[in-house]
Design an enzyme around this catalytic site. Structure first.
Site, PDB file in Angstrom:
ATOM      1  N   SER A 111       0.638  -1.384   0.006  1.00 51.61           N
ATOM      2  CA  SER A 111       0.109   0.039  -0.050  1.00 51.61           C
ATOM      3  C   SER A 111       0.938   1.241  -0.100  1.00 51.61           C
ATOM      4  CB  SER A 111      -0.764  -0.066   1.110  1.00 51.61           C
ATOM      5  OG  SER A 111      -1.688  -1.203   1.262  1.00 51.61           O
TER       6      SER A 111
HETATM    7  C1  LIG Z   1      -3.103  -4.211   0.225  1.00 55.77           C
HETATM    8  S1  LIG Z   1      -2.775  -6.170   0.577  1.00 55.77           S
HETATM    9  C2  LIG Z   1      -1.827  -5.695   1.989  1.00 55.77           C
HETATM   10  C3  LIG Z   1      -0.755  -5.146   1.994  1.00 55.77           C
HETATM   11  C4  LIG Z   1       0.245  -5.290   3.267  1.00 55.77           C
HETATM   12  N1  LIG Z   1      -0.003  -5.056   4.461  1.00 55.77           N
HETATM   13  C5  LIG Z   1       1.853  -5.184   2.971  1.00 55.77           C
HETATM   14  O1  LIG Z   1       2.510  -4.617   3.650  1.00 55.77           O
HETATM   15  O2  LIG Z   1       2.282  -5.592   1.737  1.00 55.77           O
HETATM   16  C6  LIG Z   1      -3.952  -6.848   0.710  1.00 55.77           C
HETATM   17  C7  LIG Z   1      -3.690  -8.350   0.988  1.00 55.77           C
HETATM   18  O3  LIG Z   1      -4.860  -9.071   1.749  1.00 55.77           O
HETATM   19  C8  LIG Z   1      -4.837 -10.206   1.040  1.00 55.77           C
HETATM   20  N2  LIG Z   1      -6.148 -11.096   1.693  1.00 55.77           N
HETATM   21  C9  LIG Z   1      -7.232 -10.822   1.103  1.00 55.77           C
HETATM   22  N3  LIG Z   1      -8.244 -11.634   1.518  1.00 55.77           N
HETATM   23  C10 LIG Z   1      -7.742 -12.092   2.460  1.00 55.77           C
HETATM   24  C11 LIG Z   1      -8.342 -13.094   3.502  1.00 55.77           C
HETATM   25  N4  LIG Z   1      -9.621 -13.415   3.447  1.00 55.77           N
HETATM   26  N5  LIG Z   1      -7.477 -13.546   4.458  1.00 55.77           N
HETATM   27  C12 LIG Z   1      -6.079 -13.225   4.609  1.00 55.77           C
HETATM   28  N6  LIG Z   1      -5.409 -12.322   3.620  1.00 55.77           N
HETATM   29  C13 LIG Z   1      -6.427 -11.895   2.597  1.00 55.77           C
HETATM   30  C14 LIG Z   1      -4.515 -10.336  -0.157  1.00 55.77           C
HETATM   31  O4  LIG Z   1      -4.230 -11.507  -0.530  1.00 55.77           O
HETATM   32  C15 LIG Z   1      -3.567  -9.369  -0.281  1.00 55.77           C
HETATM   33  O5  LIG Z   1      -2.111  -9.721   0.005  1.00 55.77           O
END
Ligand SMILES: C[S@@+](CC[C@H](N)C(=O)[O-])C[C@H]1O[C@@H](n2cnc3c(N)ncnc32)[C@H](O)[C@@H]1O
Length: 404
Positions: A111
């Protein structure tokens, strides 16, 4: 001069500029030690070590433009994007598409700094906190949290196996090893509860009850709340009162990729119901591009909306179009706004009149005096979510407003 020395110079210059930007934009107040700690964290957890050589930079503000980055062919562009206000998309289509193909839906990103730092600030972390992150992504946030409170107090859940594995490798590269679990973050991590904080880094429309049960009373859940699919989101800080109640307020804007099980697409059934044609004088752009406060009023009055906008070509030229659908796909509405007309045509079909619901909510927001996002809050109980104005229970209605 070894390459690593150049990298150290590139990193130091850029991280210093980024810190200046974050302070100038009031994202972080450097006079408070608890916020200033995150600025030190930017030095300690280099963002570039979480970015693959080839990815996609998505601009946070209109001063930047979205573009592919490639460390081999344009190292300066790669470094700049990572330390300026871009989110870096590292995966699309759940791994089936090239991250540099803008036509495919993004499914993982690092992000952009202004948003991730605003969320870390909102998390209000203390040294002794135990923290669960939902959505490990590249691992950068987990590393920042591990750096702040110690790796043994941080767990992070990632739904995508390959992303989780890459995150573990990235984390090791910066000398951190918080627990990274592959699984559905909606379930939380019961065997590690209670947590002082749950930090959600993917969008949520319905806050899972499991999270409420896994945070100790007085702890907090911080999440991008995205009640209208296709519209923007809202930074939400929820104080957990007990295992059945949490109450909190909205801070700034935030758009994130959704929790996988809460993704929604514009789907409209061609059911038995014929579409009803009416006209409106309300400019449909007002609904589609509604201010944060107006979006929350619409979300409360018309739960479970999906919104999409675009242009359609008709015999007499191009027409701006706003489409609404219910999450179950049974109701839909379409409002056409060709140039130069005084009234706009609205088609509505299905058991709900979605345009009427959204337009009436928009008018109530005007009648309330256009309250901004920061005046709204949300209460979460065992029976659902309720959005309120000014104080819990305030004005926006009774009962369970969770998505149908
Ligand atoms: C915006 S990214 C997160 C960025 C992260 N905090 C970083 O520092 O890179 C959103 C993430 O949430 C994950 N995600 C989506 N649905 C999810 C779920 N149900 N459980 C766990 N992770 C999930 C996606 O695969 C993605 O990697």
């Amino acid at each position: 001069v070894p390459r690593s020395t150049w990298d150290a110079v590139r990193f130091r210059e850029r991280v210093q500029d980024l810190i200046g930007d974050l302070v100038d934009a009031n994202v972080i107040d450097p006079t408070g030690w608890n916020q200033r700690a995150w600025l030190t964290g930017l030095h300690e957890v280099p963002r570039h070590l979480f970015v693959p050589d080839r990815a996609w930079a998505q601009a946070f503000t209109t001063t930047g433009s979205d573009h592919a980055i490639d460390k081999a062919t344009d190292p300066t562009g790669w470094w700049n994007a990572i330390y300026q206000n871009y989110s870096i998309i590292t995966q699309r289509g759940d791994g089936t598409a090239d991250p540099r193909d803008p036509a495919a839906p993004p499914s993982c990103s690092l992000s952009c700094p202004h948003i991730s730092m605003a969320f870390l600030r909102l998390l209000d972390v203390r040294d002794h906190h135990r923290i669960l992150e939902i959505g490990t992504g590249t691992g950068w946030t987990a590393a920042m949290l591990g750096w702040r409170v110690g790796d043994s107090r941080v767990s992070s859940i990632e739904v995508d196996k390959e992303l989780a594995e890459t995150a573990r490798v990235n984390l090791a590269a910066v000398g951190h090893a918080p627990e990274v679990v592959t699984g559905d973050g909606a379930d939380g991590l019961p065997h590690r509860a209670p947590f002082d904080r749950i930090h959600v880094t993917c969008g949520v429309r319905d806050i899972p009850q499991a999270w409420l049960k896994q945070v100790r009373p007085g702890g907090a859940i911080v999440a991008p709340y995205m009640p209208i699919a296709g519209a923007g989101g809202h930074q939400l800080h929820l104080d957990v009162v007990d295992e059945d109640h949490a109450v909190g307020r909205f801070a700034g804007a935030s758009g994130f990729m959704m929790l996988r099980s809460q993704r929604a697409h514009m789907s409209t059934e061609d059911g038995e119901d014929p579409a009803e044609l009416t006209v409106t004088r309300l400019d449909p752009r007002l609904i589609a591009e509604a201010d944060g406060g107006a979006q929350l009023v619409i979300a409360a009055a018309a739960p479970g909306l999906v919104v999409d906008t675009g242009w359609e070509q008709h015999a007499d030229g191009w027409s701006y179009v706003v489409q609404l659908a219910s999450l179950d796909g049974r109701s839909w509405a379409k409002c056409l706004a060709p140039r130069g007309v005084d009234e706009y045509e609205v088609l509505q079909s299905g058991p709900r009149r979605l345009w009427d619901e959204a337009a009436s909510a928009y008018r109530s927001w005007l009648l309330l005096g256009r309250p901004g996002r920061e005046r709204f809050g949300l209460t979460l109980t065992a029976s659902g979510q309720q959005i309120w104005l000014d104080s819990p229970g305030g004005l926006l209605g009774e009962g369970d407003r969770s998505s149908p």
